[in-house]
Motif scaffolding. Structure first.
Motif, PDB file in Angstrom:
ATOM      1  N   ILE A 180       0.844  -1.196   0.000  1.00 31.51           N
ATOM      2  CA  ILE A 180       0.000   0.000   0.000  1.00 31.51           C
ATOM      3  C   ILE A 180       0.881   1.249   0.000  1.00 31.51           C
ATOM      4  CG2 ILE A 180      -1.947  -1.108   1.141  1.00 31.51           C
ATOM      5  CD1 ILE A 180      -1.075   0.193   3.780  1.00 31.51           C
TER       6      ILE A 180
ATOM      7  N   VAL B 209       0.700   5.102   1.197  1.00 36.17           N
ATOM      8  CA  VAL B 209      -0.104   5.881   2.144  1.00 36.17           C
ATOM      9  C   VAL B 209       0.487   7.276   2.296  1.00 36.17           C
ATOM     10  CG1 VAL B 209      -0.945   3.885   3.411  1.00 36.17           C
ATOM     11  CG2 VAL B 209       1.211   4.924   4.082  1.00 36.17           C
TER      12      VAL B 209
ATOM     13  N   PHE C  42       0.911   3.226   9.206  1.00 30.51           N
ATOM     14  CA  PHE C  42       0.296   1.907   9.160  1.00 30.51           C
ATOM     15  C   PHE C  42       1.296   0.763   9.313  1.00 30.51           C
ATOM     16  CE2 PHE C  42      -2.522   4.902   7.163  1.00 30.51           C
ATOM     17  CZ  PHE C  42      -3.757   4.585   7.740  1.00 30.51           C
TER      18      PHE C  42
ATOM     19  N   GLN D  94       4.059  -1.085   3.594  1.00 32.62           N
ATOM     20  CA  GLN D  94       3.606   0.278   3.325  1.00 32.62           C
ATOM     21  C   GLN D  94       4.729   1.096   2.695  1.00 32.62           C
ATOM     22  OE1 GLN D  94       2.670   2.907   6.628  1.00 32.62           O
ATOM     23  NE2 GLN D  94       4.489   2.333   7.782  1.00 32.62           N
TER      24      GLN D  94
ATOM     25  N   PHE E  93      -3.454   6.079  -0.974  1.00 28.55           N
ATOM     26  CA  PHE E  93      -4.291   6.381   0.177  1.00 28.55           C
ATOM     27  C   PHE E  93      -3.929   7.729   0.807  1.00 28.55           C
ATOM     28  CE2 PHE E  93      -4.950   1.691   0.368  1.00 28.55           C
ATOM     29  CZ  PHE E  93      -6.342   1.724   0.285  1.00 28.55           C
TER      30      PHE E  93
ATOM     31  N   GLU F  63      -5.805  10.581   3.724  1.00 26.87           N
ATOM     32  CA  GLU F  63      -6.433  10.338   5.020  1.00 26.87           C
ATOM     33  C   GLU F  63      -7.259  11.528   5.459  1.00 26.87           C
ATOM     34  OE1 GLU F  63      -3.290  11.409   8.408  1.00 26.87           O
ATOM     35  OE2 GLU F  63      -2.525   9.925   7.005  1.00 26.87           O
TER      36      GLU F  63
ATOM     37  N   LYS G 290      -7.905   7.288  -2.598  1.00 28.78           N
ATOM     38  CA  LYS G 290      -8.946   6.963  -1.619  1.00 28.78           C
ATOM     39  C   LYS G 290      -8.454   7.260  -0.207  1.00 28.78           C
ATOM     40  CE  LYS G 290     -11.396   3.656  -4.502  1.00 28.78           C
ATOM     41  NZ  LYS G 290     -12.089   2.342  -4.552  1.00 28.78           N
TER      42      LYS G 290
ATOM     43  N   LEU H  22      -7.690   6.213   3.747  1.00 27.21           N
ATOM     44  CA  LEU H  22      -7.402   5.221   4.776  1.00 27.21           C
ATOM     45  C   LEU H  22      -7.209   6.005   6.070  1.00 27.21           C
ATOM     46  CD1 LEU H  22      -7.041   2.106   4.842  1.00 27.21           C
ATOM     47  CD2 LEU H  22      -4.574   2.497   4.808  1.00 27.21           C
ATOM     48  N   ASN H  23      -8.016   5.734   7.047  1.00 28.87           N
ATOM     49  CA  ASN H  23      -8.071   6.577   8.251  1.00 28.87           C
ATOM     50  C   ASN H  23      -7.148   6.053   9.340  1.00 28.87           C
ATOM     51  OD1 ASN H  23      -8.840   8.175  10.452  1.00 28.87           O
ATOM     52  ND2 ASN H  23     -10.983   8.195   9.844  1.00 28.87           N
TER      53      ASN H  23
ATOM     54  N   ASN I 250     -11.668   0.814   7.037  1.00 29.14           N
ATOM     55  CA  ASN I 250     -10.291   0.695   6.543  1.00 29.14           C
ATOM     56  C   ASN I 250     -10.050  -0.673   5.911  1.00 29.14           C
ATOM     57  OD1 ASN I 250      -9.447   3.258   7.316  1.00 29.14           O
ATOM     58  ND2 ASN I 250      -8.522   2.581   9.231  1.00 29.14           N
TER      59      ASN I 250
ATOM     60  N   GLU J  94     -11.485  -0.845   2.465  1.00 31.20           N
ATOM     61  CA  GLU J  94     -10.665  -0.081   1.514  1.00 31.20           C
ATOM     62  C   GLU J  94      -9.386  -0.832   1.164  1.00 31.20           C
ATOM     63  OE1 GLU J  94     -11.484   2.429  -0.147  1.00 31.20           O
ATOM     64  OE2 GLU J  94     -13.212   3.250   0.907  1.00 31.20           O
ATOM     65  N   LEU J  95      -8.758  -1.412   2.161  1.00 29.17           N
ATOM     66  CA  LEU J  95      -7.515  -2.163   1.921  1.00 29.17           C
ATOM     67  C   LEU J  95      -7.750  -3.355   0.996  1.00 29.17           C
ATOM     68  CD1 LEU J  95      -5.969  -2.167   5.516  1.00 29.17           C
ATOM     69  CD2 LEU J  95      -4.932  -1.163   3.465  1.00 29.17           C
TER      70      LEU J  95
END
Length: 329
Positions: A219, A221, A226, A237, A270, A272, A292, A294-295, A318, A321-322
């Motif tokens: 991912i 981010v 994360f 990540q 991602f 946030e 998108k 990702l919180n 989350n 979304e992942l």
């Protein structure tokens, strides 16, 4: 004689009328006193609650879940505020001083805590919720410290709560602090903890099951939040910035991330909540990826709180979304 009887009857009626008025007054007075006592009782009941002050949202959420009806929780960091660079006001320090329990995350999240505790007259129970958790070392090679002197420069990655089993440990530490501060209600705190511990375990199982089946494992981010989640479930990540959510990468780092996205067939970048998505959107546009959210659950907006969102609902969002992003790789 007839005249005397009439006079007697009239006098007797007058006495009855006076007594009725006195009785009504007494009833009114009694009713008013009862209402006053009820209000005082409600006020006293509220004042008898354990006053808990939390440094930012996850700590407040966990404290409320474990404390239940016995606690009054104040979240120092206002709704919608990114907590990395937030610092308390004098009024916030006074709130910490008067609290029966003060909860903070630790692991270098709240850079202001050590000075605040050293200078404040804190008489309540203080709990560092991340105590006992195996902390990740911060990746300062990726941080923009030279470009931004405010960039998070702590030794550790503070975002421990994003792995459910770590969040469960934080809840346990908060439970122990509440038991210490309020032993009369220890059994309730223990029962609440056991209930939520099962919820954390269920959440962990959901993440493990669904993420084990995704075709991709990488991912990108907006900031390095994360790591604990990725370590727990076999993901990698690639952060655009370091630990500070509001840091910005230099041109060289941006070029490296764009190339990483292309090389690894990443289809989602991602961003946030609580910070500008500008950089993430720029990378998405350059690579043909989508952008998108990702919180990292560092804080919720007021409308999210009003809608009843909490740690568990946001974590499940989350997860959705992942899974969606990773299955595009």
């Amino acid at each position: 004689m007839m005249k005397m009887n009439k006079l007697f009857t009239a006098a007797f009626a007058a006495v009855l009328a006076v007594l009725s008025i006195v009785g009504l007054s007494a009833c009114t007075s009694t009713s008013g006193t009862t209402g006053s006592n009820s209000s005082e009782s409600q006020s006293a009941s509220k004042s008898q609650k354990i006053q808990v002050v939390a440094s930012f949202y996850p700590m407040a959420d966990f404290a409320q879940k474990i404390g239940g009806d016995h606690v009054e929780v104040e979240n120092l960091c206002p709704a919608g505020t990114e907590p990395h660079e937030w610092e308390p006001s004098p009024a916030d320090i006074k709130a910490i001083e008067s609290a029966r329990v003060f909860v903070y995350n630790g692991a270098d999240m709240e850079g202001w805590v050590d000075d605040a505790l050293a200078s404040a007259n804190v008489t309540g129970t203080v709990v560092c919720a991340s105590d006992g958790i195996d902390l990740r070392v911060a990746d300062h090679d990726h941080d923009a410290d030279e470009a931004d002197p405010h960039e998070h420069a702590g030794e550790h990655d503070p975002h421990v709560w994003l792995a459910p089993e770590n969040a469960k440990k934080e809840a346990e530490n908060i439970k122990d602090a509440l038991v210490k501060a309020d032993p009369d209600n220890a059994s309730d705190y223990e029962a609440n903890y056991e209930k939520w511990a099962r919820e954390f375990d269920d959440l962990d199982s959901e993440f493990a099951s669904r993420l084990s089946q995704t075709s991709g494992k990488t991912i990108v981010v907006s900031h390095e939040a994360f790591g604990y989640l990725c370590d727990a479930y076999g993901l990698t990540q690639e952060p655009i910035t370091g630990m500070d959510a509001e840091g910005e990468p230099d041109a060289k780092t941006m070029a490296e991330i764009v190339q990483f996205v292309r090389d690894n067939n990443v289809k989602v970048i991602f961003s946030e909540d609580l910070v500008s998505p500008k950089i993430a959107q720029q990378i998405a546009e350059e690579t043909g990826a989508s952008c998108k959210v990702l919180n990292p659950i560092e804080g919720l907006e007021q409308d999210e709180l009003d809608a009843g969102e909490d740690y568990f609902s946001v974590m499940r969002d989350n997860l959705d979304e992942l899974v969606g992003a990773l299955n595009q790789q």
